[in-house]
Scaffold this motif. Sequence first.
Motif: not given
Length: 140
Positions: A11-20, A75-79
């Motif tokens: 669960a901690a790893f998933l939280c870190i990954t999602v908020r990378a 993490a995202n796509m930026y213009e």
Amino acid sequence: MLQKVSLFVVAAFLCITVRAQYTVKLVLDAIPPKHPDDAMYLMGEYNQWTPNDPNSQFVKDATGKWTMTAENVPANMYEIKVTRGTKETVECMGDGKPMDNRKVTVNSDTTFHLTVAGWTDDFPKQTTYLNRKVVPSSAR
């Protein structure tokens, strides 16, 4: 007990990954020669298209290239677009025509190399008529 600890670690790893968040470096490999010492900025959705945001200002590195580093970028796509500090001095095509926004995708620490072909204020203003012909204002 071991099963509970394992579940917590997952669960901690998933939280870190999602908020990378990542470090992004942008390098202006080439700019038009007419304004070599003007301040350079990045503008985009991320800063409400503010053309002179001090947090998005490029600096010259030891090699003379303009660079900017942003930390903690989600993490995202930026213009984005490069500007010399105003919306009137935004980058354009080498022939003065407007260009689409650049689209960059951040999903890891990365460096983007950009080339600015032209600046809008280095070309005569153009007017588009209903018949779609573009006439430079200097020709009217």
